[in-house]
Write an enzyme that holds these catalytic residues in place. Sequence first.
Site, short mmCIF file in Angstrom:
data_model
loop_
_atom_site.label_atom_id
_atom_site.label_comp_id
_atom_site.label_asym_id
_atom_site.label_seq_id
_atom_site.Cartn_x
_atom_site.Cartn_y
_atom_site.Cartn_z
N ASP A 127 0.87 -1.17 0.00
CA ASP A 127 0.00 0.00 0.00
C ASP A 127 0.91 1.22 0.00
O ASP A 127 1.52 1.55 1.01
CB ASP A 127 -0.90 -0.03 1.25
CG ASP A 127 -1.72 1.25 1.39
OD1 ASP A 127 -1.70 2.09 0.47
OD2 ASP A 127 -2.38 1.40 2.44
N LYS A 152 3.06 11.34 -3.30
CA LYS A 152 2.01 10.69 -4.10
C LYS A 152 1.10 11.71 -4.77
O LYS A 152 0.56 11.45 -5.84
CB LYS A 152 1.19 9.78 -3.19
CG LYS A 152 0.19 8.89 -3.91
CD LYS A 152 -0.44 7.94 -2.91
CE LYS A 152 -1.53 7.06 -3.51
NZ LYS A 152 -2.10 6.18 -2.48
N GLU A 170 -7.28 0.66 -4.36
CA GLU A 170 -7.23 0.57 -2.90
C GLU A 170 -8.54 0.11 -2.27
O GLU A 170 -8.53 -0.82 -1.44
CB GLU A 170 -6.75 1.92 -2.31
CG GLU A 170 -5.25 2.12 -2.55
CD GLU A 170 -4.79 3.55 -2.44
OE1 GLU A 170 -5.59 4.41 -2.00
OE2 GLU A 170 -3.63 3.83 -2.79
N ASP A 187 -12.85 5.34 1.45
CA ASP A 187 -11.39 5.34 1.64
C ASP A 187 -10.86 6.77 1.57
O ASP A 187 -10.70 7.33 0.48
CB ASP A 187 -10.75 4.45 0.55
CG ASP A 187 -9.23 4.40 0.66
OD1 ASP A 187 -8.65 5.08 1.53
OD2 ASP A 187 -8.62 3.66 -0.14
#
Lengths: 216, 640
Positions: free
Chosen positions: B28, B90, B190, B212
């Site tokens: 992850d 990211k 994800e 999420d």
Amino acid sequence: MQADPTETLTPFTGHACPQECWSCKGPVALEDLFCPTCSTIQPLGQVDHFKRLDLEATFDLDVNDLDRRYFELQGKLHPDRFATKTSQERTLSMQQATSLNDAYETLKDSLKRADYLVHMMGQNVLPEGCQLISAPDLLEEAMELREALAMAETADDIDAIAARAAGDIDDCEIGLSKAFAGEDIEGACALTTRLKYLRKLTDEVRQQRAKMTAMS
Amino acid sequence: MADLLQIHEPGATPLPHDGEEAIAVGIDLGTTNCVVAISSEGKPEVLRDEDGEALVPSVVAYAPDGSAVVGGMAKMLILDRPEAVVSSIKRLMGRGLDDVKSLTGTLPYDVEPGETEGMVRLNVAGHRLTPVEISGDILAALKERAELHLGAKVDRAVVTVPAYFDDAARTATKDAARLAGLEVLRLVNEPTAAALAYGLDEGAEGIYAVYDLGGGTFDVSILKMQKGVFQVLATGGDAALGGDDFDHAIAEHFLAERAASQGAKVITSSEAKAALMTARLAKECLTDQPDGEWMISFDDIMTKHALDRETFEGLSRPLVEHTVRICHDVIADAGITPDDIQGVVLVGGSTRVPLVRQLVAAEFRHEPLADINPDEVVAVGAARQAEALTVGSDTLLLDVTPLSLGIETMGQMVEKIIPRNTPIPVAKRQEFTTFQDGQSAMSIHAVQGEREMVDQNRSLAQFALRGIPPMTAGAARIEVTFAVDADGLLTVSAREATTGVESQIEVKPSYGLSDEEMRDMLYDSMKHAKDDMERRLLAEARVEAERSLNAVVAALRVDGDLLTADERAAIDAALQTVTDAMAGTDRDIINGLAEDLEVATRPFAEKRMDRGIREALSGHSVEDFEDADEEPAVKAEESA
Ligand SMILES: [Zn+2]
């Protein structure tokens, strides 16, 4: 004739002449997904969406059946099953899974399914419309409903239109079932067109509702 | 080479399918934290450090010599040496600078000047680095953690990405893994990974929502789970919204207070980093405490800032409400109502914020499921998928495209080719035509997004189909095919149907790295690049040879009776040489002998084909028609 059985005899025997398995070079039938000898995945055969999912070509599809067949086949064909296989097998899996998704997406939705059946009968409704029918009534009905939607001032007004559209969609689907069963292609085209209008209206209802919620 | 193989498994035969392959890990790769996990025999395990900590902060510090430190150590350097530290990288994956949020007009990144096009480059401790390289360093650290834990080399991984990541960000993630020496078996979304872990570990069946909220991205997916099938019905999100934005809101609030008492001042990127760090601490404290006080110190001036939960919720409410609106749309996209949903799974550290839980519960009419660790569940799902891909499994993930894919048409309009929420892999073809008489080329511009106009969507790639023969306007038939693979990556191809002129590209995103840049980086950053490549090619040669072996063995089992004893002996000998070669490490020999095997078995294949045709014609077993080359019964029917 006998000299080249591959072309001439196929439709009559019920046993398609075998292709050659790309991996073990043994015989495979046209509809085989996997080689009966070496179990290797095979290239796409030219089959219609119903056949691909091993379902009867009918409008009255049992959605649970469709799901079950789809999951079963995707469980064998999906690229995730081939992640550590040769590149050729990965490519074939990707093609098979892609076609399966296409078939599933088309048959799952009543409008696309109706259109596909009409298409199998040599006509087209989506996206441009059908030559078989000129439908002033349908157009008028669609205009009328859209006008009503544009005039809608309250959530209740919109709900009323949505409820009417939902009822009409149900009617359309019942009608389509009858039309296809009776091979009434004109009727099927007209109802498919009507269903297309009603779906579009449902989308617009949704947008209108979102707009109203955003403003309040 | 030989040494490397021995690391995998001392003493055993290195044939495939006998467990020789090293374990593939699940990663992850988060905005704020990363987690790496493995799964073996259906049992997932999150890999922790000696303190039992699973989270590796996604923070990288660079030394003057360019070496990277990743994780907690790097995080501690943010306040002391902010110019040498990068966090939240990211948010820049596959993006342009316009996508990055600033703090009182200052970016928390030191961006290289003069870069207006293509991928952003950051100046970190005097080094000029792309987000791909920085993410590559994070992945390399995770790979190292796994290798230490397993005592074996790790070179394959399932890496998760936000479902709402576009093509550019997905490609950038894959490139980063390559730099780290990891082959990405699959990019998994994800929320899908979380659902997989939750569904398998809790035995959940029915329709579930996964909410999420990560550090920098927000996803919501609706999944139908039944008997091992995880079918995504719809997904939505915002690739530029996450817990970081709560930090930004708090930091802006603090800096405004500071400006009120000390006078306004332009801050530096290092000061922005420090303010954000303080804001993050404040946010985390306010999850458990009603209020607190924090300090911001730079320019030798320290200011104190009090904040209570109510004020924080006031600052963050618009962000949370935005996510709830997205949930609303996704439920509608899935063609369901909130009543159809059995439960809501919360993923991502930012879902610990009480206001998030409260508003999510109201939207879905369910108390969110809190019996999972929201930080670790995605990595667990990734590890489970890594095991499924390498060892096999009965579970099946069926995911969808998060964003519509389309093509630019006249008037900068977008014609959608693949609508969002279409199951992948998918391929769709659409026909276009020329606009002018004698037009010899057509520009194909692929875009991603839901809006009508080209400039409101993300531009993915642009290329030209040339060599169209002169025709009148509207006569050419240009078939454009969009194909999305199981990683969610797009390939576009175009051909003129009347002449067959073709052009195909793998989409290289406008914000991506060129092949050349990638090559240079691989060369620079991987001392073992050549070894890794060799090992991969050897593995491929073995997989290919094994397929050939299996094919021949299967054929012998069914049709072995067609061979004379001598023929059989020759084939057996060829099989043995291939088997022996596969135990070695010379891929040229393996490839060569595998080809020899194909040649040696060709006459056998012909005999089998003859038999197969006869069998098919008769519809009977071949023994009944040993000598019937031409079966008259069929011909008779033919005239019917
Ligand atoms: Zn075969």
